[in-house]
Design a protein around this motif. Structure first.
Motif, short mmCIF file in Angstrom:
data_model
loop_
_atom_site.label_atom_id
_atom_site.label_comp_id
_atom_site.label_asym_id
_atom_site.label_seq_id
_atom_site.Cartn_x
_atom_site.Cartn_y
_atom_site.Cartn_z
N GLU A 35 -19.43 -1.02 8.06
CA GLU A 35 -18.53 -0.85 9.19
C GLU A 35 -17.64 -2.08 9.44
N GLY A 36 -18.19 -3.26 9.23
CA GLY A 36 -17.48 -4.47 9.62
C GLY A 36 -16.85 -5.26 8.50
N PHE A 37 -17.00 -4.80 7.27
CA PHE A 37 -16.52 -5.63 6.16
C PHE A 37 -15.00 -5.80 6.18
N TYR A 38 -14.57 -7.03 6.28
CA TYR A 38 -13.17 -7.38 6.17
C TYR A 38 -13.13 -8.80 5.60
N TYR A 39 -13.04 -8.89 4.29
CA TYR A 39 -13.18 -10.13 3.53
C TYR A 39 -14.63 -10.60 3.50
N LYS A 40 -15.32 -10.48 4.61
CA LYS A 40 -16.74 -10.80 4.69
C LYS A 40 -17.45 -9.74 5.53
N PRO A 41 -18.76 -9.55 5.33
CA PRO A 41 -19.50 -8.58 6.16
C PRO A 41 -19.67 -9.12 7.58
N ARG A 42 -19.24 -8.34 8.58
CA ARG A 42 -19.20 -8.85 9.95
C ARG A 42 -19.95 -7.92 10.91
N VAL A 43 -20.62 -8.55 11.86
CA VAL A 43 -21.19 -7.82 12.99
C VAL A 43 -20.41 -8.22 14.24
N ASP A 44 -20.79 -7.66 15.37
CA ASP A 44 -20.18 -8.06 16.64
C ASP A 44 -21.27 -8.07 17.72
N ARG A 45 -20.90 -8.48 18.90
CA ARG A 45 -21.90 -8.59 19.97
C ARG A 45 -22.50 -7.24 20.35
N ILE B 130 -40.35 -16.24 5.95
CA ILE B 130 -39.59 -15.80 7.11
C ILE B 130 -38.28 -15.23 6.59
N ILE B 131 -38.06 -13.95 6.86
CA ILE B 131 -36.85 -13.27 6.39
C ILE B 131 -35.77 -13.37 7.47
N GLY B 132 -34.64 -13.90 7.08
CA GLY B 132 -33.54 -14.04 8.03
C GLY B 132 -32.20 -13.86 7.36
N CYS B 133 -31.16 -14.14 8.12
CA CYS B 133 -29.80 -14.02 7.61
C CYS B 133 -28.88 -14.86 8.50
N GLU B 134 -27.90 -15.50 7.89
CA GLU B 134 -26.85 -16.12 8.68
C GLU B 134 -25.70 -15.13 8.74
N LEU B 135 -25.58 -14.48 9.88
CA LEU B 135 -24.60 -13.42 10.06
C LEU B 135 -23.23 -13.99 10.35
N TYR B 136 -22.21 -13.23 9.95
CA TYR B 136 -20.84 -13.51 10.36
C TYR B 136 -20.53 -12.64 11.58
N VAL B 137 -20.15 -13.26 12.68
CA VAL B 137 -19.88 -12.52 13.91
C VAL B 137 -18.37 -12.49 14.15
N ALA B 138 -17.81 -11.29 14.28
CA ALA B 138 -16.38 -11.13 14.50
C ALA B 138 -15.99 -11.62 15.90
N HIS B 139 -14.77 -12.11 16.03
CA HIS B 139 -14.28 -12.56 17.33
C HIS B 139 -14.23 -11.41 18.32
N ARG B 140 -13.85 -10.24 17.82
CA ARG B 140 -13.74 -9.07 18.69
C ARG B 140 -14.71 -8.00 18.18
N SER B 141 -14.22 -6.82 17.88
CA SER B 141 -15.07 -5.76 17.35
C SER B 141 -15.16 -5.85 15.84
N ARG B 142 -16.31 -5.44 15.29
CA ARG B 142 -16.45 -5.39 13.84
C ARG B 142 -15.51 -4.37 13.22
N PHE B 143 -15.00 -3.44 14.04
CA PHE B 143 -14.09 -2.41 13.53
C PHE B 143 -12.64 -2.89 13.47
N ASP B 144 -12.34 -4.02 14.12
CA ASP B 144 -10.98 -4.57 14.08
C ASP B 144 -10.74 -5.23 12.74
N LYS B 145 -9.72 -4.77 12.03
CA LYS B 145 -9.45 -5.30 10.69
C LYS B 145 -7.95 -5.54 10.54
N THR B 146 -7.50 -6.57 11.19
CA THR B 146 -6.10 -7.00 11.09
C THR B 146 -6.09 -8.42 10.56
N PRO B 147 -4.95 -8.92 10.11
CA PRO B 147 -4.90 -10.29 9.55
C PRO B 147 -5.52 -11.34 10.45
N GLY B 148 -5.40 -11.17 11.75
CA GLY B 148 -5.97 -12.15 12.68
C GLY B 148 -7.49 -12.16 12.68
#
Length: 306
Positions: free
Chosen positions: A114-124, A65-83
């Motif tokens: 698109e979403g990499f900011y310290y870690k690879p991130r997706v969003d909803r 079974i191929i899967g992944c534990e994704l990192y989901v951003a709090h907001r958009s994957r395009f947001d890349k600020t310290p927060g």
């Protein structure tokens, strides 16, 4: 010998870099010794081991079974600020079929490009666009729903559970319960059972395996130290608060989840739903169209001549 009545669906291999300590060959050997019909890999944010695992699993007579534990951003994957650096939510996704595999590839690719900011991130947004053919599990204590429960925001946890249930569709979203010796996990499990009852979202038991044997936590802790640039003697550092994240036997899982046997059975149901078939006998090359309707061969020559 009868097949095991449990399947591990949350497993971090060596390809969860400096976080997973399970090598694929020993993983499959152990799964076979437990008579498991199937096993998943769900590395953090990556699919580096997917093809190696897929080929070796089928050779060993175990359905991969191929899967992944994704990192989901709090907001958009395009947001890349310290927060947006920390506090990412974890979400486990598993490919049911080729549609799911392609969507999983899209998600991981977008997470990096698109979403990499310290870690690879997706969003909803992209999760919703790429949900077809996937099964999602609510994740560990760092999943969005468990985090909300720990913050005493039960109403919001219910709302998010509804959102993910609608996003992946009926029968494709599960609330993930674990028994890992962490007190917060027991609180989360209790709340997840309440949400499951109220929303008719099924539970599934996992163990979030990071190492193969119960003797391995020390070696795994060293990996975490290398990852974070710390030493094992430092107290203020990332450290797992349990020694239970090993590849437990079906009997151990049955003993731990005797109060929720349906969650064990659902691991088998999920495994039965995941039937990905990959074709390695044909070449699937991308179709390239030269700009302005130019001939491809002439366009290539013009590029080389520049």
């Amino acid at each position: 010998m009868a097949s095991a009545n449990f399947v591990h669906l949350h497993v971090h291999t060596q390809y969860s870099l400096l976080d997973g300590a399970i090598r694929i060959d020993p993983l499959l050997k152990r799964a076979a010794s437990y008579h498991m019909i199937s096993v998943a890999i769900t590395d953090h944010g990556t699919m580096y081991g997917a093809i190696e695992f897929y080929k070796k699993a089928y050779k060993a007579g175990i359905k991969p079974i191929i899967g992944c534990e994704l990192y989901v951003a709090h907001r958009s994957r395009f947001d890349k600020t310290p927060g947006d650096k920390g506090g990412l939510f974890h979400l486990v996704v598993l490919a049911k079929n080729m549609d799911g595999y392609r969507n999983l590839c899209k998600l991981v690719t977008a997470a990096h490009l698109e979403g990499f900011y310290y870690k690879p991130r997706v969003d909803r947004e992209i999760l919703s666009d790429c949900s077809k053919g996937l099964i999602a599990l609510s994740g560990c204590l760092n999943g969005e729903i468990p985090r909300l429960i720990q913050a005493n925001r039960m109403d919001k946890a219910v709302e998010v559970a509804k959102t993910y249930g609608a996003m992946f569709g009926e029968g494709n979203f599960y609330l993930e319960v674990q028994k890992n010796g962490i007190q917060a996990q027991e609180t989360v499990n209790k709340a997840l059972r309440e949400i499951s009852t109220s929303l008719s979202i099924p539970l599934v038991s996992t163990n979030e395996c990071h190492y193969l044997d119960p003797e391995d936590p020390r070696a795994h802790d060293v990996l975490l130290c290398i990852q974070t640039g710390k030493t094992v003697h430092e107290t203020k550092r990332l450290k797992f608060q349990t020694d239970q994240l090993y590849f437990k036997s079906p009997d151990e899982m049955k003993s731990s989840f005797g109060d929720v046997p349906g969650a064990l059975k659902n691991s088998i149901k999920i495994a039965e739903k995941c039937n990905l078939k990959l074709d390695f006998d044909e070449l699937h090359l991308p179709r390239f169209v030269a700009p302005e309707n130019q001939n491809n061969e002439k366009f290539l020559k013009s590029l080389v001549a520049q």
